[in-house]
Each structure stands twice: as structure tokens, then as C-alpha cells.
Scaffold this motif. Structure first.
Motif, PDB file in Angstrom:
ATOM      1  N   PHE A  84      72.155  67.335  27.902  1.00  0.00           N
ATOM      2  CA  PHE A  84      73.378  67.951  27.597  1.00  0.00           C
ATOM      3  C   PHE A  84      73.773  68.895  28.735  1.00  0.00           C
ATOM      4  O   PHE A  84      72.722  69.176  29.522  1.00  0.00           O
ATOM      5  CB  PHE A  84      73.527  68.559  26.356  1.00  0.00           C
ATOM      6  CG  PHE A  84      72.646  69.741  26.221  1.00  0.00           C
ATOM      7  CD1 PHE A  84      73.224  71.148  26.551  1.00  0.00           C
ATOM      8  CD2 PHE A  84      71.425  69.956  25.903  1.00  0.00           C
ATOM      9  CE1 PHE A  84      72.585  72.256  26.345  1.00  0.00           C
ATOM     10  CE2 PHE A  84      70.708  70.895  25.907  1.00  0.00           C
ATOM     11  CZ  PHE A  84      71.338  72.161  25.980  1.00  0.00           C
ATOM     12  N   HIS A 104      75.445  72.571  29.765  1.00  0.00           N
ATOM     13  CA  HIS A 104      76.072  73.777  29.123  1.00  0.00           C
ATOM     14  C   HIS A 104      76.605  74.728  30.457  1.00  0.00           C
ATOM     15  O   HIS A 104      75.686  75.142  31.210  1.00  0.00           O
ATOM     16  CB  HIS A 104      74.787  74.467  28.742  1.00  0.00           C
ATOM     17  CG  HIS A 104      75.127  75.957  27.929  1.00  0.00           C
ATOM     18  ND1 HIS A 104      75.500  76.023  26.577  1.00  0.00           N
ATOM     19  CD2 HIS A 104      74.877  77.205  28.448  1.00  0.00           C
ATOM     20  CE1 HIS A 104      75.961  77.230  26.531  1.00  0.00           C
ATOM     21  NE2 HIS A 104      75.580  78.111  27.403  1.00  0.00           N
ATOM     22  N   PRO A 151      73.839  80.735  22.777  1.00  0.00           N
ATOM     23  CA  PRO A 151      74.743  79.581  22.932  1.00  0.00           C
ATOM     24  C   PRO A 151      74.021  78.088  23.299  1.00  0.00           C
ATOM     25  O   PRO A 151      74.460  77.268  22.801  1.00  0.00           O
ATOM     26  CB  PRO A 151      75.706  80.018  23.869  1.00  0.00           C
ATOM     27  CG  PRO A 151      75.548  81.422  24.199  1.00  0.00           C
ATOM     28  CD  PRO A 151      74.214  81.724  23.754  1.00  0.00           C
ATOM     29  N   ASP A 152      73.234  78.215  24.370  1.00  0.00           N
ATOM     30  CA  ASP A 152      72.574  77.089  24.754  1.00  0.00           C
ATOM     31  C   ASP A 152      71.711  76.374  23.894  1.00  0.00           C
ATOM     32  O   ASP A 152      71.832  75.095  23.615  1.00  0.00           O
ATOM     33  CB  ASP A 152      72.085  77.337  26.473  1.00  0.00           C
ATOM     34  CG  ASP A 152      70.776  78.362  26.289  1.00  0.00           C
ATOM     35  OD1 ASP A 152      70.739  79.284  25.348  1.00  0.00           O
ATOM     36  OD2 ASP A 152      70.002  78.344  27.104  1.00  0.00           O
ATOM     37  N   ARG A 200      72.100  76.835  20.678  1.00  0.00           N
ATOM     38  CA  ARG A 200      72.825  76.165  19.509  1.00  0.00           C
ATOM     39  C   ARG A 200      73.407  75.008  19.961  1.00  0.00           C
ATOM     40  O   ARG A 200      73.322  73.833  19.244  1.00  0.00           O
ATOM     41  CB  ARG A 200      73.942  77.265  19.304  1.00  0.00           C
ATOM     42  CG  ARG A 200      75.005  76.542  18.322  1.00  0.00           C
ATOM     43  CD  ARG A 200      76.177  77.820  18.132  1.00  0.00           C
ATOM     44  NE  ARG A 200      75.808  79.215  17.745  1.00  0.00           N
ATOM     45  CZ  ARG A 200      75.573  79.497  16.812  1.00  0.00           C
ATOM     46  NH1 ARG A 200      75.471  78.555  15.646  1.00  0.00           N
ATOM     47  NH2 ARG A 200      75.150  80.992  16.280  1.00  0.00           N
ATOM     48  N   GLN A 201      73.840  74.718  20.989  1.00  0.00           N
ATOM     49  CA  GLN A 201      74.428  73.615  21.731  1.00  0.00           C
ATOM     50  C   GLN A 201      73.351  72.379  21.521  1.00  0.00           C
ATOM     51  O   GLN A 201      73.425  71.246  21.353  1.00  0.00           O
ATOM     52  CB  GLN A 201      75.066  73.752  23.252  1.00  0.00           C
ATOM     53  CG  GLN A 201      75.650  72.385  23.702  1.00  0.00           C
ATOM     54  CD  GLN A 201      76.214  72.728  25.134  1.00  0.00           C
ATOM     55  OE1 GLN A 201      76.385  73.695  25.535  1.00  0.00           O
ATOM     56  NE2 GLN A 201      76.440  71.644  25.707  1.00  0.00           N
ATOM     57  N   GLN A 221      72.707  71.353  18.089  1.00  0.00           N
ATOM     58  CA  GLN A 221      73.982  70.477  17.784  1.00  0.00           C
ATOM     59  C   GLN A 221      73.757  69.260  18.340  1.00  0.00           C
ATOM     60  O   GLN A 221      74.227  68.104  17.481  1.00  0.00           O
ATOM     61  CB  GLN A 221      75.246  71.484  18.100  1.00  0.00           C
ATOM     62  CG  GLN A 221      76.509  70.648  17.242  1.00  0.00           C
ATOM     63  CD  GLN A 221      76.362  70.666  15.812  1.00  0.00           C
ATOM     64  OE1 GLN A 221      76.163  71.758  15.104  1.00  0.00           O
ATOM     65  NE2 GLN A 221      76.475  69.541  15.111  1.00  0.00           N
ATOM     66  N   ALA A 222      73.519  69.131  19.396  1.00  0.00           N
ATOM     67  CA  ALA A 222      73.330  67.796  20.060  1.00  0.00           C
ATOM     68  C   ALA A 222      72.324  66.904  19.486  1.00  0.00           C
ATOM     69  O   ALA A 222      72.546  65.567  19.296  1.00  0.00           O
ATOM     70  CB  ALA A 222      73.039  67.817  21.823  1.00  0.00           C
TER      71      ALA A 222
END
Length: 181
Positions: free
Chosen positions: A114, A116, A162-163, A165-166, A169-170
């Protein structure tokens, strides 16, 4: 951009002495820089994210120490960190997992990538999954404590970086983890 800022003085904190693999906006290697310069100039770089889950479907959540340069005291939903200059992502993931949590000799499952790009961070993240229910040996300089919870509960926690969390979620979006067990 080969060996960005090569002539800058060596940073004093130990963690800032690492040479980081820099990449361009298409994730192609383009040199290296000290960690401090990478942060200061917000260079694109690579990082690993290893979500550790147990047999009950809970993930290991780490509280960062107050001395971390970014998000001190925050919660990480994955182990991991930046990829060193010339280092392969899977080797960086193994190194980070061993350093932060003391987990060695377990299979790493590649789980995608992903991007970020927020808050001044420009990261190409490599995702990995590890199933592990054994003892942990926390890296005192980086990990203040750990606890286990479902991925859905982890996403609701205040103070999550935040990273990570992303990254979590991915994994949920890809169907590689279930939100609740």
C-alpha cells in the motif's frame, strides 16, 4: 538522487544513524539517506508492516515508547519499520519482527502493498502476516507494552498511528484478516 545528503554530519541519536533506502514516487530505488534526513526532507521510502495475530484472531497492538521520534506513546497495529539501504523488504520485516517483539523463526506471509502519503510521510508499505501465540521479548527502546484485541477493536482505539491503521485496513479490505473472531 544517489546517496542523498552524503556530506551531512552523522546524526547523533543511534536510530538516526541508519541509512534508509530512498525510492522515487514510483517505488524505484534512487539512493539512500540517513534516517534523520529522510524524515526532515520527507523523502519517499519503503517500510514493512507485520501484523501479528494469534490463533483466536486477535492482533498484537504495541504502545510506542515516549522517546520515539514519530508518534511517541502512540499505538502501532503492526510491527515493522523502515527498510535499510539495499535491504530486501522480507529481510527488513524479519529483522524488525525480531527486534521489536523477539519473534524469530516463524513464517512470514506476504500480504500485499500500500502507499501511505499523509502527514509528511511518503511510504511504500510492504504488508506481512504472522500467526504467533508464544512469548514476546519487547525492545525496550521502542515498545512500552503490548496487548491483544480484535482487528475491529484495534481500529477503534484512540492514538493509533495512521500508517499502521491503513495497513490493517488494507488487510481487512483484502479479506486476509477478519475484523472480529
Amino acid at each position: 538522487m544517489t546517496d542523498a545528503l552524503r556530506d551531512e554530519p552523522l546524526p547523533t541519536p543511534h536510530v538516526a544513524r541508519e541509512r534508509i533506502q530512498l525510492v522515487d514516487a514510483r517505488n524505484r530505488p534512487c539512493g539512500s539517506a540517513w534516517r534523520a534526513a529522510m524524515r526532515r526532507f520527507r523523502f519517499w521510502h519503503r517500510a514493512t508492516y507485520i501484523v501479528v495475530h494469534n490463533a483466536r484472531g486477535e492482533i498484537c497492538v504495541q504502545r510506542r515508547t515516549q522517546t520515539k521520534e514519530v508518534f511517541p506513546g502512540g499505538l502501532d497495529l503492526a510491527a515493522g519499520g523502515v527498510v535499510g539501504a539495499g535491504e530486501a523488504e522480507h529481510l527488513a520485516a524479519r529483522r524488525e519482527l525480531a527486534e521489536e517483539l523477539g519473534i524469530r523463526g516463524v513464517p512470514l506471509r506476504p500480504a500485499g502493498e500500500f502507499v501511505h502519503a499523509e502527514g509528511g510521510n511518503h511510504i511504500f508499505g510492504s504488508l506481512f502476516l504472522v500467526e504467533y501465540s508464544g512469548p514476546l521479548a519487547l525492545q525496550a527502546e521502542e515498545v512500552a507494552e503490548v496487548f491483544w484485541c480484535t482487528p475491529a477493536d484495534a481500529l477503534e482505539l484512540p492514538g493509533v498511528t495512521p500508517d499502521t491503521r491503513q495497513a490493517l485496513q488494507a488487510l481487512l479490505d483484502a479479506g486476509l484478516l477478519e475484523a472480529t473472531s
